[in-house]
Design an enzyme around this catalytic site. Structure first.
Site, short mmCIF file in Angstrom:
data_model
loop_
_atom_site.label_atom_id
_atom_site.label_comp_id
_atom_site.label_asym_id
_atom_site.label_seq_id
_atom_site.Cartn_x
_atom_site.Cartn_y
_atom_site.Cartn_z
N MET A 1 -8.75 8.68 -1.21
CA MET A 1 -9.72 9.09 -0.19
C MET A 1 -10.17 10.52 -0.48
O MET A 1 -9.35 11.36 -0.84
CB MET A 1 -9.07 9.04 1.20
N SER B 1 0.86 -1.18 0.00
CA SER B 1 0.00 0.00 0.00
C SER B 1 0.90 1.23 0.00
O SER B 1 1.53 1.55 1.00
CB SER B 1 -0.89 -0.01 1.25
N HIS C 1 -1.09 -1.15 -4.47
CA HIS C 1 -2.42 -0.79 -3.96
C HIS C 1 -2.41 0.71 -3.68
O HIS C 1 -1.61 1.20 -2.89
CB HIS C 1 -2.68 -1.59 -2.68
N MET D 1 -12.26 -5.42 4.14
CA MET D 1 -11.46 -4.52 4.97
C MET D 1 -11.27 -5.12 6.35
O MET D 1 -12.22 -5.57 6.98
CB MET D 1 -12.14 -3.16 5.10
N MET E 1 -11.91 4.99 -1.94
CA MET E 1 -12.68 5.31 -0.73
C MET E 1 -13.31 6.68 -0.93
O MET E 1 -12.89 7.69 -0.35
CB MET E 1 -11.76 5.27 0.49
#
Length: 228
Positions: free
Chosen positions: A39, A10, A35, A141, A72
């Site tokens: 957001m 990530s 990844h 998640m 997200m």
């Protein structure tokens, strides 16, 4: 068995001032994909980055790395075309963020990307199930989305096990607090795509952490195929 062990660092956990070189470093350390956490400050409290940065990263790192976009965002429909144009390979949206998942899945496919569907800890896996045969990957998640460095939620593992039992060839990703301490639980439950942030990127030896994570998952996959 159509699925294999894949490890995706990530990149939000990396030094954001050198994102291009950090992506290259992760790929050189054996990452299978990257990844990327998008957001919007609405769906989750934090704000990260959008498609202009993805476009720059793609130019910087070349065509090879697979970009898994974890969207997200409150209006995932809005960013499908911009992300596809920027060079994203997979568009993972949250079930909680849309009223029409079927239409969104179709849009993502038509734009040439793979489809991921994510659920927060509070969303049941049965709510994802009706879409499972239309997607490439399900993301369970293992923390509340929006912040890095949270503790792994082991009580999400039954969701992974249930998905694996119902959809044996689906790619199942886990994201949040995953590292050497929690990987065995994820692998045993049936996850095959592993997102790891600080455990990989913050390590003195990311290569060996990635190799360890992959080995544990690959061994669990092999065991599952022998047990069938």
């Amino acid at each position: 068995m159509a699925y294999g062990a894949k490890i995706g660092p990530s990149i939000l956990s990396s030094d954001l001032s050198c994102l291009g070189s950090e992506c290259v470093r992760m790929m050189e350390c054996g990452a299978d994909y990257l990844h990327l956490d998008v957001m919007d400050g609405h769906f989750v409290p934090n704000i990260t980055f959008g498609h202009p940065m993805v476009e720059c990263l793609r130019k910087s790192v070349g065509q090879d790395p697979f970009f898994d976009m974890h969207m997200m965002v409150s209006r995932p429909e809005q960013w499908v075309k911009p992300m596809a144009a920027a060079g994203a390979n997979q568009y993972t949206f949250h079930l909680e963020a849309t009223t029409n998942p079927g239409n969104l899945i179709k849009e993502i496919r038509e734009s040439g990307m793979k489809v991921g569907l994510a659920i927060k800890p509070g969303t049941t896996v049965e709510e994802l199930a009706p879409w499972a045969n239309q997607i490439d990957m399900a993301l369970v998640m293992t923390v509340e989305p929006g912040f890095g460095g949270q503790k792994f939620m082991e009580d999400m593992m039954p969701k992974v096990s249930w998905l694996r039992s119902q959809f044996p060839s689906l790619d199942i990703e886990v994201d949040g607090g995953v590292g050497p301490d929690s990987i065995h639980k994820c692998a045993e439950a049936g996850a095959n795509m592993i997102v790891s942030g600080s455990a990989v990127i913050g390590s003195d030896d990311p290569r060996s952490v990635i190799a360890l994570l992959r080995t544990v998952v690959a061994e669990a996959i092999q065991k599952r195929s022998l047990d069938r």
